[in-house]
Scaffold this motif. Structure first.
Motif, PDB file in Angstrom:
ATOM      1  N   TRP A 385       0.834  -1.195   0.000  1.00  0.00           N
ATOM      2  CA  TRP A 385       0.000   0.000   0.000  1.00  0.00           C
ATOM      3  C   TRP A 385       0.872   1.250   0.000  1.00  0.00           C
ATOM      4  CZ3 TRP A 385      -4.790   1.768  -0.694  1.00  0.00           C
ATOM      5  CH2 TRP A 385      -5.126   3.008  -0.165  1.00  0.00           C
ATOM      6  N   GLN A 399      -4.226  14.137  -7.369  1.00  0.00           N
ATOM      7  CA  GLN A 399      -3.064  14.703  -6.695  1.00  0.00           C
ATOM      8  C   GLN A 399      -2.179  13.579  -6.188  1.00  0.00           C
ATOM      9  OE1 GLN A 399      -3.864  17.379  -3.445  1.00  0.00           O
ATOM     10  NE2 GLN A 399      -2.107  18.600  -4.065  1.00  0.00           N
ATOM     11  N   LYS A 400      -0.894  13.729  -6.415  1.00  0.00           N
ATOM     12  CA  LYS A 400       0.028  12.693  -6.003  1.00  0.00           C
ATOM     13  C   LYS A 400       0.337  12.888  -4.521  1.00  0.00           C
ATOM     14  CE  LYS A 400       3.627  10.288  -8.506  1.00  0.00           C
ATOM     15  NZ  LYS A 400       4.709  10.415  -9.474  1.00  0.00           N
ATOM     16  N   VAL A 401      -0.029  11.916  -3.722  1.00  0.00           N
ATOM     17  CA  VAL A 401       0.245  11.988  -2.294  1.00  0.00           C
ATOM     18  C   VAL A 401       1.123  10.798  -1.930  1.00  0.00           C
ATOM     19  CG1 VAL A 401      -0.788  12.164  -0.007  1.00  0.00           C
ATOM     20  CG2 VAL A 401      -2.037  12.971  -1.989  1.00  0.00           C
ATOM     21  N   THR A 402       2.125  11.031  -1.125  1.00  0.00           N
ATOM     22  CA  THR A 402       3.011   9.930  -0.774  1.00  0.00           C
ATOM     23  C   THR A 402       3.018   9.728   0.740  1.00  0.00           C
ATOM     24  OG1 THR A 402       5.259   9.093  -0.914  1.00  0.00           O
ATOM     25  CG2 THR A 402       5.013  11.449  -0.683  1.00  0.00           C
ATOM     26  N   VAL A 403       3.448   8.571   1.182  1.00  0.00           N
ATOM     27  CA  VAL A 403       3.610   8.334   2.617  1.00  0.00           C
ATOM     28  C   VAL A 403       5.082   8.021   2.884  1.00  0.00           C
ATOM     29  CG1 VAL A 403       1.274   7.603   3.127  1.00  0.00           C
ATOM     30  CG2 VAL A 403       2.909   5.939   2.288  1.00  0.00           C
ATOM     31  N   PRO A 406       7.290   7.439   8.556  1.00  0.00           N
ATOM     32  CA  PRO A 406       6.373   7.389   9.720  1.00  0.00           C
ATOM     33  C   PRO A 406       5.170   6.485   9.481  1.00  0.00           C
ATOM     34  CG  PRO A 406       6.984   9.651   9.229  1.00  0.00           C
ATOM     35  CD  PRO A 406       7.529   8.823   8.118  1.00  0.00           C
ATOM     36  N   PHE A 407       4.699   6.458   8.223  1.00  0.00           N
ATOM     37  CA  PHE A 407       3.569   5.588   7.899  1.00  0.00           C
ATOM     38  C   PHE A 407       3.920   4.131   8.194  1.00  0.00           C
ATOM     39  CE2 PHE A 407       2.123   2.589   4.627  1.00  0.00           C
ATOM     40  CZ  PHE A 407       0.769   2.552   4.933  1.00  0.00           C
ATOM     41  N   ARG A 410       4.458   3.434  12.001  1.00  0.00           N
ATOM     42  CA  ARG A 410       3.205   3.425  12.734  1.00  0.00           C
ATOM     43  C   ARG A 410       2.365   2.199  12.430  1.00  0.00           C
ATOM     44  NH1 ARG A 410      -1.489   7.789  13.650  1.00  0.00           N
ATOM     45  NH2 ARG A 410      -2.741   5.931  13.727  1.00  0.00           N
ATOM     46  N   ALA A 411       2.282   1.864  11.136  1.00  0.00           N
ATOM     47  CA  ALA A 411       1.392   0.780  10.746  1.00  0.00           C
ATOM     48  C   ALA A 411       1.984  -0.596  11.049  1.00  0.00           C
ATOM     49  CB  ALA A 411       1.056   0.895   9.250  1.00  0.00           C
TER      50      ALA A 411
ATOM     51  N   VAL B  16      -6.190  -4.261  10.729  1.00  0.00           N
ATOM     52  CA  VAL B  16      -5.157  -3.897   9.750  1.00  0.00           C
ATOM     53  C   VAL B  16      -5.627  -2.730   8.887  1.00  0.00           C
ATOM     54  CG1 VAL B  16      -3.895  -4.710   7.730  1.00  0.00           C
ATOM     55  CG2 VAL B  16      -4.103  -6.172   9.717  1.00  0.00           C
ATOM     56  N   TYR B  18      -7.758  -0.487   9.741  1.00  0.00           N
ATOM     57  CA  TYR B  18      -7.706   0.708  10.574  1.00  0.00           C
ATOM     58  C   TYR B  18      -6.279   1.256  10.651  1.00  0.00           C
ATOM     59  CZ  TYR B  18      -7.287   3.608  14.676  1.00  0.00           C
ATOM     60  OH  TYR B  18      -6.974   4.643  15.523  1.00  0.00           O
ATOM     61  N   LEU B  19      -5.318   0.350  10.882  1.00  0.00           N
ATOM     62  CA  LEU B  19      -3.912   0.759  10.972  1.00  0.00           C
ATOM     63  C   LEU B  19      -3.465   1.479   9.705  1.00  0.00           C
ATOM     64  CD1 LEU B  19      -1.885  -2.182  12.546  1.00  0.00           C
ATOM     65  CD2 LEU B  19      -1.975   0.186  13.310  1.00  0.00           C
ATOM     66  N   ILE B  20      -3.819   0.885   8.562  1.00  0.00           N
ATOM     67  CA  ILE B  20      -3.360   1.465   7.294  1.00  0.00           C
ATOM     68  C   ILE B  20      -4.009   2.828   7.070  1.00  0.00           C
ATOM     69  CG2 ILE B  20      -3.482   1.197   4.790  1.00  0.00           C
ATOM     70  CD1 ILE B  20      -3.015  -1.765   5.157  1.00  0.00           C
ATOM     71  N   SER B  22      -5.460   4.934   9.220  1.00  0.00           N
ATOM     72  CA  SER B  22      -5.084   5.994  10.152  1.00  0.00           C
ATOM     73  C   SER B  22      -3.636   6.421   9.940  1.00  0.00           C
ATOM     74  CB  SER B  22      -5.307   5.535  11.598  1.00  0.00           C
ATOM     75  OG  SER B  22      -4.405   4.504  11.915  1.00  0.00           O
ATOM     76  N   SER B  23      -2.761   5.452   9.635  1.00  0.00           N
ATOM     77  CA  SER B  23      -1.362   5.822   9.416  1.00  0.00           C
ATOM     78  C   SER B  23      -1.196   6.622   8.133  1.00  0.00           C
ATOM     79  CB  SER B  23      -0.485   4.576   9.350  1.00  0.00           C
ATOM     80  OG  SER B  23      -0.650   3.793  10.499  1.00  0.00           O
ATOM     81  N   THR B  24      -1.987   6.269   7.126  1.00  0.00           N
ATOM     82  CA  THR B  24      -1.917   7.036   5.883  1.00  0.00           C
ATOM     83  C   THR B  24      -2.317   8.477   6.131  1.00  0.00           C
ATOM     84  OG1 THR B  24      -2.553   5.050   4.687  1.00  0.00           O
ATOM     85  CG2 THR B  24      -2.694   7.107   3.490  1.00  0.00           C
ATOM     86  N   SER B  27       0.339  10.476   8.000  1.00  0.00           N
ATOM     87  CA  SER B  27       1.662  10.752   7.434  1.00  0.00           C
ATOM     88  C   SER B  27       1.638  11.042   5.944  1.00  0.00           C
ATOM     89  CB  SER B  27       2.604   9.585   7.732  1.00  0.00           C
ATOM     90  OG  SER B  27       2.109   8.422   7.111  1.00  0.00           O
ATOM     91  N   ALA B  28       0.482  11.406   5.400  1.00  0.00           N
ATOM     92  CA  ALA B  28       0.423  11.699   3.970  1.00  0.00           C
ATOM     93  C   ALA B  28       1.196  12.976   3.656  1.00  0.00           C
ATOM     94  CB  ALA B  28      -1.026  11.832   3.523  1.00  0.00           C
ATOM     95  N   GLU B  29       1.924  12.921   2.572  1.00  0.00           N
ATOM     96  CA  GLU B  29       2.636  14.109   2.105  1.00  0.00           C
ATOM     97  C   GLU B  29       2.202  14.360   0.676  1.00  0.00           C
ATOM     98  OE1 GLU B  29       6.528  12.668   2.288  1.00  0.00           O
ATOM     99  OE2 GLU B  29       6.715  12.890   4.458  1.00  0.00           O
ATOM    100  N   TYR B  30       1.983  15.651   0.351  1.00  0.00           N
ATOM    101  CA  TYR B  30       1.521  15.976  -0.997  1.00  0.00           C
ATOM    102  C   TYR B  30       2.709  16.222  -1.906  1.00  0.00           C
ATOM    103  CZ  TYR B  30      -3.045  16.245   1.071  1.00  0.00           C
ATOM    104  OH  TYR B  30      -4.209  15.926   1.716  1.00  0.00           O
TER     105      TYR B  30
END
Lengths: 686, 159
Positions: A385, A399-403, A406-407, A410-411, B16, B18-20, B22-24, B27-30
């Motif tokens: 993912w 829109q291109k969004v990346t993780v 930290p993602f 955390r996950a 799982v 939920y984890l994915i 909420s973590s997304t 920590s999402a970056e544009y």
């Protein structure tokens, strides 16, 4: 001359591999043993052929043949010979040949075994291996040819395999040289290790496909490839560890794992491979999860090819970037086609792969193994993912969004913690049926001890709740595993009248898969200490200090003493080396020498840390900048990485464990029977 | 399969997911180009952004005492196909740096000056746009495409 020869040999091997595929399929269909034997010989022939081609390439690399584009890209005159040889896998074109070389070697090794009653698998194993081999050889021949040469034509210099009209061969004076970041022992061994792991996972896949095609859907294919899978897993794991070590030693950012797509690409087949190693045991012991094992091995194969593609195109231009590559679509097409065919075969054989019994108890060993598999797959899903999220978000939102890291942290942290907990309790549960009472009885001592350790850590080491949870799980897992060794050895001691250590050694050697596995479990827990330590407690400071001044971090003092800078013309490097004194609580501990190496040919710096490693923590000092004349001094960045050494210690223990588990038996069949008897004895004595 | 197994499976899957999710979210970056960042203007302030641009060599300044690194980046396209169509990343970066009409943004980064930072490198920065219009990078990655790609040696190199 040499280039044409090497290329010609590649073309011949490609044709031989194609012939092998056709002969094997035709031979299997018409039950022609002669044709299958012919295919087997074709398979065997590819290995010396590709070896010859590889030797030619190495000859060109070592002898500075800069008319060859690949040689020009990855070597330079100032590089020592051993680096010129290892430059073989320092670029995309060469490493594809390296892949083919390993593939043909492993495939040959497997076709040389005694087939006897498994002869019906043979043609299909040859088909899978040869198709894979032909794909990689085809890439080398048509798209990423390592023997392409430079030609002077009217408009300038162009790379071509054969002379265009009115062109003369062009030889560059010197090459670009291997990326300095890759001139490190870790980086020399890391790619081959990873590749060994990748390629050896093709073999279990080949047997799985052979089982599906022939309809021999019992667990024979699993038994035949058990050791292959273990060795594949060993190489892959070591590839990952070496890559981490390299990042820690060379990249100079204070860590070893950055969750970038290239790392994840190598990590994903490891996840499915680890799940596979566990779940095949359920099929062997209980006849369950047959579909699932097929899916896992198919996934692992696809991820191996995917990982080869990503790591190869990524590592070159930068450690943290993808390069655009012409072969991308071909890789995806190959993965897609092989995946669809594999799944189609699986669906065709679906009814024959039904489980022999039913899973009954939630706490039985098989149920816990299933849970372990679910957790590994969940981590895989998280990774996948994260890698594809930018594409998905662009598709749906424009829109291109990346993780970022930290993602993943955390996950995956809860999932890894759950795995640790499972690793602790699963060995205590019984096949078929376990209850909370039986489990509780065998684990309460370890649980109490782990709780005591956690409380002690709370008062002496850390007040952080997540870290304490992590430590308690690690302690629990290690203690229970040790308790299992203790219990088994004591039982043996009573029955056989041996002394404790003889009993321990015999227990392990008579039941190597089980106890090798336990050693690996302990190693994983040790590695977890390192990973937890650096993630939870890493501290850093940075500053510019004059000579004689100090930087302070935790209870360390780093005192800047002197700095020297000199050229090594022969190696084409400028070295700048600082000398710093290290004190802890005022006590002198020694010197560190962080340095910056500047490579003239690549015009690139390498920041090599000075690292003082103990079981408690690492003091990791980087030289960032310096003023040559003024008294302004030098700039340092200092990290304290608590407990990180346990990661490397754990990986050594891991090595021991897997050797114990995977070392060839004299006679595997009787060994299994005897091992079973030992288990019964120990549980009866308990 | 017994219902309790299916229930357990569903619970784990829910956890799982939920984890994915909420973590997304956390920590999402544009991903943005310099043009897009400029176009968003004040609405981009304090949003976690991954910005890419071409480093302009003359503007690199580094204060080793405070470890403050400042430089400007010029707009480059975020679309790989477009970059390929314009002659590859190296060419696109070269044009971006030498085209004074391109939009630019000032970047501040506190930390160690990366080895690969130089003119015509592609900088990929994670950080936030401040009220002052300066991009405050927390993380700085660099790509120098020409060096190890299929570079053809220059004619002058032959003797």
């Amino acid at each position: 001359m040499f280039a044409e020869f090497g290329y010609g040999i590649l073309v011949v091997s490609f044709l031989v591999a194609i012939y092998g595929v056709i002969a094997a399929i035709y031979g299997a269909q018409n039950k022609s043993a002669t044709l299958v034997e012919s295919a087997r010989r074709a398979m065997l022939l590819t290995f010396p052929l590709i070896t010859l081609s590889a030797v030619t390439l190495i000859y060109l690399l070592v002898n500075d043949h800069y008319e060859v584009a690949f040689v020009y890209e990855v070597t330079s005159r100032s590089m020592p010979t051993y680096l010129k040889i290892t430059a073989w896998w320092g670029g995309q074109a060469g490493s594809l040949v390296f892949w083919s070389f390993l593939m043909s070697g492993f495939a040959s090794a497997v076709t040389l075994r005694k087939w006897d009653r498994d002869i019906e698998f043979l043609p299909w194993v040859i088909v899978v291996c040869s198709v894979t081999l032909a794909f990689f050889l085809g890439l080398s021949i048509f798209y990423e040819n390592p023997f392409t040469r430079f030609w002077s034509v009217a408009g300038g210099v162009e790379p071509h395999m054969f002379a265009p009209a009115n062109a003369t061969l062009f030889t560059a004076a010197d090459g670009n040289g291997l990326n300095p970041l890759l001139r490190h022992p870790g980086m020399i061994i890391h790619p081959p290790m990873l590749y060994l792991g990748f390629v050896s996972f093709v073999i279990p896949y080949a047997f799985a496909i052979a089982a599906l095609v022939t309809g021999r859907t019992d667990d024979r294919w699993i038994r035949l490839t058990r050791r292959w899978s273990l060795w594949a897993w060993l190489f892959l794991s070591f590839g990952l560890v070496l890559g981490s070590r390299w990042a820690y030693d060379v990249l100079g950012w204070g860590g070893f794992w950055g969750w970038d797509p290239v790392e994840i690409a190598a990590f994903m087949p490891w996840l499915t491979g680890t799940a596979f190693l566990h779940s095949v045991m359920i099929q062997e012991k209980r006849g369950l999860l047959k579909h699932w094992n097929m899916i896992l091995v198919i996934l692992t194969y696809s991820l191996v090819i995917f990982g080869t593609f990503l790591t190869r195109s990524g590592v070159l231009s930068s450690v943290h970037a993808f390069a655009q590559s012409a072969i991308g679509p071909l890789f995806f097409a190959f993965i897609g086609i092989s995946f669809v065919i594999s799944i189609a075969l699986l669906i065709w054989r679906w009814p024959e792969l039904r489980s022999e019994t039913e899973m009954k108890s939630m706490l039985s060993r098989e149920a816990l193994f299933l849970l372990n598999n679910l957790l590994f797959m969940s981590i895989l899903v998280v990774c996948f993912w994260g890698v594809i999220f930018p594409l998905i978000s662009e598709l749906f939102t424009g829109q291109k969004v990346t993780v970022g890291p930290p993602f993943y942290q955390r996950a995956t942290a809860p999932l890894f913690s759950a795995l640790l907990f499972l690793m602790a309790i699963a060995p205590l549960s019984a096949w078929g049926h376990s209850t909370v009472q039986t489990l509780g009885r065998s684990m309460w001592k370890s649980a109490v001890a782990a709780a005591v350790i956690t409380v002690a850590l709370f008062f002496t080491y850390t007040k952080s709740i997540p870290a304490l949870i992590g430590f308690s799980l690690i302690a629990f897992a290690i203690l229970i595993t040790l308790q299992e060794f203790w219990r088994g050895a004591r039982a043996r001691q009573k029955i056989q009248g041996e002394n404790f250590f003889t009993a321990l050694a015999r227990l392990t050697s008579r039941n190597r898969r089980r106890y090798g596995g336990y050693i690996i479990h302990i190693s994983m827990a040790l590695m977890a200490i390192g990973i937890l330590g650096i993630n939870a407690f890493q501290t850093e400071t940075q500053g510019t200090v004059a000579q004689g001044e100090e930087l302070n971090i935790s209870d360390y003092t780093v005192k800047y003493r002197e700095l020297a800078s000199w050229d090594n013309i022969g190696e084409g490097v400028n070295y700048t080396r600082a000398v710093v004194d290290v004190y802890r609580n005022g006590i002198y501990l020694g010197q560190l020498n962080p340095r910056i190496d500047y490579y003239f040919d690549a015009q690139q710096n390498m920041t090599i840390p000075g690292n003082r490693s103990t079981l408690r923590d690492d003091l990791y000092v980087l030289l960032v900048d310096w003023q040559p004349v003024s008294s302004n001094g030098a700039t340092f960045k200092v990290y304290v990485n608590p407990l990180v050494n346990w990661l490397w210690i754990g990986s050594l223990v891991f090595f021991v464990g897997i050797i114990v588990a995977a070392w060839p038996d004299k006679d595997p069949e009787t060994e299994v029977v005897r091992a079973r008897r030992t288990v019964r004895q120990t549980s009866a004595a308990d | 399969m017994k219902p309790k197994f299916i229930l357990g499976f569903l619970l784990i899957m829910a956890a799982v997911v939920y984890l994915i999710v909420s973590s997304t979210k956390a920590s999402a970056e544009y991903f943005m180009t310099v043009d897009e960042l400029k176009a968003e203007g004040s609405s981009a302030v304090n949003k976690s952004v991954r910005l890419s641009g071409a480093v302009i060599g003359d503007t690199i300044q580094y204060d080793a005492d405070t470890l403050t690194l400042t430089f400007e980046v010029a707009h480059v396209s975020g679309d790989n196909n477009e970059i390929e169509a314009q002659g590859g990343l190296a060419e696109v970066l070269y044009q971006a740096v030498n085209d004074p009409t391109r939009s630019r943004v000032q970047v501040v980064y506190i930390g160690v000056k990366p080895d690969l930072l130089r003119g015509e490198a592609q900088a990929i920065m994670t950080g936030k746009l401040g009220d002052d219009g300066v991009f405050h990078a927390d993380e700085l990655l660099l790509k120098c495409p020409t060096r190890y790609e299929e570079a053809v040696p220059e004619q002058a190199a032959s003797k």
